[in-house]
Design an enzyme around this catalytic site. Structure first.
Site, PDB file in Angstrom:
ATOM      1  CG  HIS A  27      11.325 -25.806   9.839  1.00 39.40           C
ATOM      2  ND1 HIS A  27      10.018 -26.326  10.349  1.00 39.40           N
ATOM      3  CD2 HIS A  27      11.472 -25.524   8.550  1.00 39.40           C
ATOM      4  CE1 HIS A  27       9.605 -26.347   9.312  1.00 39.40           C
ATOM      5  NE2 HIS A  27      10.098 -25.799   7.963  1.00 39.40           N
ATOM      6  CB  CYS A  81       8.694 -29.335  11.112  1.00 37.42           C
ATOM      7  SG  CYS A  81       9.585 -28.676  12.375  1.00 37.42           S
TER       8      CYS A  81
END
Length: 368
Positions: A312, A34
């Protein structure tokens, strides 16, 4: 290539406002990529960079036997997205990610990676490749026409003057110049040293703004006690004042908020969830020519999570006056005011862990 449900939803949401020729594709996550996906989306929607990269690639595509590198993998990925038959969907940036891992062992593990480190690595790697290709092109006897040089015509040198390194498409878009000024408090002599930058890393404070962070970045500090400065004119260590000035503002201003701080007592890094307001329009006033450079925000890479070693990354991107939210494979439209939820938290123990981490501003007009 799979068509994500979010893709068709996005097409419905935009309807006949879907920008002509634009593509909105999510990127598949390979376990922990990510950090890479969020930066790639921000760079893809940095339109001058995207257009120059695709143009460079089209003009310099070498036969199939040429070795692939990070530049060709990135251009290839951008080409795949921009020439996709469908307007939305999901693409797996497999070759690009494999190349990143091959080039840099730092990104090989399945640990949580830092998006800013990745952006830095990628831009510097692209510069290296472009500079090597440029000098190889100059040394090559086949270069009969100036148009074939990788970064535009090669300028002939006057009287054997040492040639500056070529200005690559990375430099054209992201490079600015800082001047580090040190003034000796005894003899008043100012020593100035220029240094280039592709992004600015700024310290942050609770309940502050990007404007105040940039002011602090350019503020004057006094060098005394153990930090005294060696003045060449006085030939000794002296108290001095030091400050940074932005001598040349870049076309694309990338600001990295230093949200990860090493805490001595804890012996580890801690994430600072401070509330730092970033405006849609930014005036850069600490430039040495005293001309205000105006910028408009077009992308934000957000770190989601309470600590530096897990979490994330997602990104928000402005495209044709619409804001889009990219979370790996998923893409959706969001209102501009949604960006305010990524400023940070006014108090430390808030439940919100989604914070703006890297900001991308584009210069308005030809000033920068």
């Amino acid at each position: 290539m799979v068509m994500g449900a979010s893709g068709s939803k996005l097409e419905k949401a935009l309807g006949d406002q879907f920008p002509e020729g634009e593509r909105y594709f999510g990127l598949e996550n390979f376990g922990n990529t990510c950090y890479c996906n969020s930066v790639l989306q921000a760079l893809y929607f940095c339109i001058p960079f995207r257009e120059q990269l695709l143009e460079y690639y089209a003009n310099n595509k070498t036969p199939g036997d040429a070795e692939e590198n990070l530049l060709t993998c990135l251009a290839d990925l951008f080409m795949q997205i921009s020439q996709a038959k469908k307007k939305t969907g999901v693409i797996a940036p497999k070759r690009f990610v494999q190349r990143v891992k091959k080039q840099n062992e730092l990104f090989r593990s399945y640990m949580h990676q830092d998006a800013h480190e990745f952006l830095n690595f990628l831009l510097n790697e692209l510069v290296d490749i472009l500079e090597k290709e440029s000098s190889a092109a100059k040394d090559s006897p086949q270069l009969s026409s100036p148009e074939k040089a990788p970064n535009g015509p090669v300028q002939p040198l006057a009287n054997g003057v040492k040639k500056e390194p070529p200005v690559t498409l990375v430099h054209k878009n992201f490079q600015g110049i800082l001047t580090n000024e040190t003034r000796c408090l005894r003899c008043e002599t100012v020593t100035a040293r220029d240094e280039t930058f592709l992004d600015l890393s700024v310290d942050i404070e609770q309940n502050s703004s990007i404007t105040s962070c940039l002011k602090n970045f350019c503020s004057t500090e006094t060098l005394n006690a153990e930090d005294k400065f060696f003045c060449d004119k006085c030939c000794s260590l002296q108290e001095a004042q030091k400050r940074m000035k932005i001598k040349k503002a870049p076309h694309i201003l990338v600001i990295h908020l230093k949200r990860f701080k090493y805490i001595e007592q804890l012996g580890r890094y801690k994430k600072l969830s401070y509330r730092v307001v970033f405006p849609m329009e930014l005036k850069l006033s600490n430039t040495s020519d005293d001309v205000d450079t105006e910028y408009s925000l077009f992308a934000v890479v957000v770190h989601v999570g309470s600590g530096p070693n897990h979490g994330h990354y997602v990104s928000l991107v402005k495209s044709h006056n619409h804001w889009l939210f990219f979370d790996d494979e998923n893409v959706e439209m969001v209102e501009e005011q949604t960006l305010q939820t990524f400023f940070g938290s006014s108090h430390e123990y808030s439940g919100n862990t989604d914070h703006g981490y890297i900001l991308f501003y584009e210069g308005l007009g030809g000033k920068s």
